[in-house]
Design an enzyme around this catalytic site. Structure first.
Site, PDB file in Angstrom:
ATOM      1  N   GLY A  88      78.301  60.660  13.477  1.00 39.13           N
ATOM      2  CA  GLY A  88      79.062  61.869  13.853  1.00 39.13           C
ATOM      3  C   GLY A  88      80.556  61.250  14.664  1.00 39.13           C
TER       4      GLY A  88
ATOM      5  N   TYR B  58      68.777  74.350  21.208  1.00 40.46           N
ATOM      6  CA  TYR B  58      69.441  73.033  21.550  1.00 40.46           C
ATOM      7  C   TYR B  58      68.713  72.219  22.594  1.00 40.46           C
ATOM      8  CZ  TYR B  58      73.535  70.169  22.871  1.00 40.46           C
ATOM      9  OH  TYR B  58      74.509  69.175  23.039  1.00 40.46           O
ATOM     10  N   ALA B  59      68.472  72.807  23.540  1.00 35.93           N
ATOM     11  CA  ALA B  59      67.887  72.037  24.733  1.00 35.93           C
ATOM     12  C   ALA B  59      66.543  71.419  24.223  1.00 35.93           C
ATOM     13  CB  ALA B  59      67.435  73.052  25.730  1.00 35.93           C
TER      14      ALA B  59
ATOM     15  N   LYS C  20      67.399  68.165  22.445  1.00 36.85           N
ATOM     16  CA  LYS C  20      67.824  67.265  23.345  1.00 36.85           C
ATOM     17  C   LYS C  20      66.533  66.563  24.253  1.00 36.85           C
ATOM     18  CE  LYS C  20      71.749  67.091  21.630  1.00 36.85           C
ATOM     19  NZ  LYS C  20      72.404  65.786  21.162  1.00 36.85           N
TER      20      LYS C  20
HETATM   21  N1  LIG Z   1      80.406  68.643  24.284  1.00 39.83           N
HETATM   22  C1  LIG Z   1      79.359  68.634  25.422  1.00 39.83           C
HETATM   23  O1  LIG Z   1      79.495  69.130  26.077  1.00 39.83           O
HETATM   24  C2  LIG Z   1      78.029  67.556  25.185  1.00 39.83           C
HETATM   25  C3  LIG Z   1      77.333  67.679  26.308  1.00 39.83           C
HETATM   26  C4  LIG Z   1      76.076  67.000  26.255  1.00 39.83           C
HETATM   27  C5  LIG Z   1      75.771  66.158  25.026  1.00 39.83           C
HETATM   28  N2  LIG Z   1      76.467  66.277  23.766  1.00 39.83           N
HETATM   29  C6  LIG Z   1      76.174  65.739  22.635  1.00 39.83           C
HETATM   30  O2  LIG Z   1      76.977  64.590  22.338  1.00 39.83           O
HETATM   31  C7  LIG Z   1      77.215  64.590  21.080  1.00 39.83           C
HETATM   32  C8  LIG Z   1      78.737  64.651  20.449  1.00 39.83           C
HETATM   33  O3  LIG Z   1      79.290  65.955  20.732  1.00 39.83           O
HETATM   34  P1  LIG Z   1      80.700  66.372  20.933  1.00 39.83           P
HETATM   35  O4  LIG Z   1      80.920  67.044  22.066  1.00 39.83           O
HETATM   36  O5  LIG Z   1      81.465  65.150  20.386  1.00 39.83           O
HETATM   37  O6  LIG Z   1      80.693  67.187  19.547  1.00 39.83           O
HETATM   38  P2  LIG Z   1      81.914  67.747  18.436  1.00 39.83           P
HETATM   39  O7  LIG Z   1      83.041  67.616  18.931  1.00 39.83           O
HETATM   40  O8  LIG Z   1      81.442  68.907  17.864  1.00 39.83           O
HETATM   41  O9  LIG Z   1      81.550  66.403  17.523  1.00 39.83           O
HETATM   42  C9  LIG Z   1      80.462  66.227  16.551  1.00 39.83           C
HETATM   43  C10 LIG Z   1      80.356  65.256  15.787  1.00 39.83           C
HETATM   44  O10 LIG Z   1      78.983  65.070  15.049  1.00 39.83           O
HETATM   45  C11 LIG Z   1      79.491  65.148  13.495  1.00 39.83           C
HETATM   46  N3  LIG Z   1      78.322  65.759  12.865  1.00 39.83           N
HETATM   47  C12 LIG Z   1      77.654  67.273  13.306  1.00 39.83           C
HETATM   48  N4  LIG Z   1      76.719  67.241  12.376  1.00 39.83           N
HETATM   49  C13 LIG Z   1      76.718  66.390  11.496  1.00 39.83           C
HETATM   50  C14 LIG Z   1      75.808  66.170  10.540  1.00 39.83           C
HETATM   51  N5  LIG Z   1      74.651  66.920  10.129  1.00 39.83           N
HETATM   52  N6  LIG Z   1      76.050  65.033   9.835  1.00 39.83           N
HETATM   53  C15 LIG Z   1      77.103  64.234  10.111  1.00 39.83           C
HETATM   54  N7  LIG Z   1      77.708  64.406  11.011  1.00 39.83           N
HETATM   55  C16 LIG Z   1      77.474  65.494  12.047  1.00 39.83           C
HETATM   56  C17 LIG Z   1      80.739  66.128  13.481  1.00 39.83           C
HETATM   57  O11 LIG Z   1      81.360  65.763  12.345  1.00 39.83           O
HETATM   58  P3  LIG Z   1      81.486  66.738  11.125  1.00 39.83           P
HETATM   59  O12 LIG Z   1      81.424  68.305  11.441  1.00 39.83           O
HETATM   60  O13 LIG Z   1      82.757  66.369  10.383  1.00 39.83           O
HETATM   61  O14 LIG Z   1      80.191  66.546  10.353  1.00 39.83           O
HETATM   62  C18 LIG Z   1      81.416  65.388  14.680  1.00 39.83           C
HETATM   63  O15 LIG Z   1      82.166  64.333  14.300  1.00 39.83           O
HETATM   64  C19 LIG Z   1      76.390  65.457  20.387  1.00 39.83           C
HETATM   65  O16 LIG Z   1      74.957  65.042  20.019  1.00 39.83           O
HETATM   66  C20 LIG Z   1      76.012  66.525  21.326  1.00 39.83           C
HETATM   67  O17 LIG Z   1      74.772  67.165  21.248  1.00 39.83           O
HETATM   68  C21 LIG Z   1      77.832  67.062  23.816  1.00 39.83           C
END
Ligand SMILES: NC(=O)c1ccc[n+]([C@@H]2O[C@H](COP(=O)([O-])OP(=O)(O)OC[C@H]3O[C@@H](n4cnc5c(N)ncnc54)[C@H](OP(=O)(O)O)[C@@H]3O)[C@@H](O)[C@H]2O)c1
Length: 243
Positions: A10, A151-152, A155
């Site tokens: 990702g 989602y929770a 995780k």
């Molecule tokens: N943002 C928050 O507040 C937050 C808080 C706690 C934890 N997290 C966790 O941190 C991680 C990164 O989140 P983020 O905030 O960076 O989210 P984001 O900006 O939405 O980025 C998510 C990334 O994952 C890729 N992705 C999603 N589904 C995929 C799939 N099936 N196969 C391959 N790639 C996939 C997306 O690329 P494509 O769409 O191009 O595939 C994108 O590069 C996640 O696991 C999220 O749950 C985020």
């Protein structure tokens, strides 16, 4: 010395992109995947043609995942590290959240991460020297949040995976940890309303949402030799909102 290779799932934006940059700057080879290339990866691929691999892959889809891992091993050999970062969020109260959304959350965030860890471990275990697996979970998995129940669950599942797998592979000097960010200012949190953002900022001792660059250095530490005896843990990085 040959650089170590770390897989980041990702990577087209958000935390995965920040990690890719941080790891390249730190001298690692990086193998990444996402469903789309995004705006920033092409320049990184041009700048680091020998140390950065990107392949279109759908985490949660086993054939696509395996093909990405195979390409990584063919290019760089057995990886040192895996960061299970790819994830999606779908907001909606559980009673009305379509089952197809529930399935897709579980498939990407949990089943997908297990599939990648399984495929990568077969290579990590085949050579001595240990390794690192880091699962990106969330404080939502520990504390909950209205509208993010499924989602929770994914995780919290990742944190369970971390603890059990740490026991399974510890004797091979492979550490397995979770990093649980709080609310990050990425595309994923774009669905938060202005009111929800204000409330989060008010409740956060550090007085702001986090950024991907607030989280990446801790992951860099967990990948390094200094973290060799830390395993089975969940490291919360949330500006204090859950303290
Ligand atoms: N943002 C928050 O507040 C937050 C808080 C706690 C934890 N997290 C966790 O941190 C991680 C990164 O989140 P983020 O905030 O960076 O989210 P984001 O900006 O939405 O980025 C998510 C990334 O994952 C890729 N992705 C999603 N589904 C995929 C799939 N099936 N196969 C391959 N790639 C996939 C997306 O690329 P494509 O769409 O191009 O595939 C994108 O590069 C996640 O696991 C999220 O749950 C985020």
């Amino acid at each position: 010395m040959t650089p170590r290779t770390v897989i980041v799932t990702g990577s087209s934006r958000g935390l995965g992109l920040a990690l890719t940059r941080t790891l390249l700057d730190a001298g690692y080879n990086v193998a990444t995947c996402s469903r789309s290339l995004g705006d920033a990866l092409p320049a990184l691929l041009d700048a680091h043609p020998d140390r950065l691999l990107w392949q279109r892959a759908e985490i949660g889809e086993p054939v696509s995942t395996q093909s990405f891992i195979d390409a990584t091993v063919q290019r760089f050999g057995a990886p040192w590290g895996l960061i299970n970062n790819a994830g999606i969020a779908r907001e909606g109260i559980l009673a009305t959240l379509p089952l197809v959304e529930v399935d897709s959350l579980i498939q990407t965030n949990l089943t997908g991460a297990i599939q990648v860890a399984r495929a990568v471990l077969r290579h990590m275990l085949s050579r001595p020297g240990g390794g690192r697996i880091i699962n990106i979970s969330s404080i939502i998995g520990q504390r909950g949040y209205t509208g993010l129940t499924a989602y929770a669950a994914t995780k919290a599942g990742l944190d369970g995976l971390t603890r059990a797998l740490a026991r399974e592979v510890g004797r091979r000097q492979i550490t397995v940890n979770s990093v649980a960010p709080g609310y990050l200012d990425t595309e994923m949190s774009g669905t938060l309303s202005a009111g929800q953002r204000d409330q989060i900022v008010r409740r956060t001792p550090m007085g702001r949402l986090g950024t991907a660059d607030d989280v990446a250095p801790a992951i860099l530490f967990l990948l390094g030799d200094g973290a060799r005896y830390i395993t089975g843990q969940t490291l919360t990085i949330d500006g204090g909102i859950s303290c």
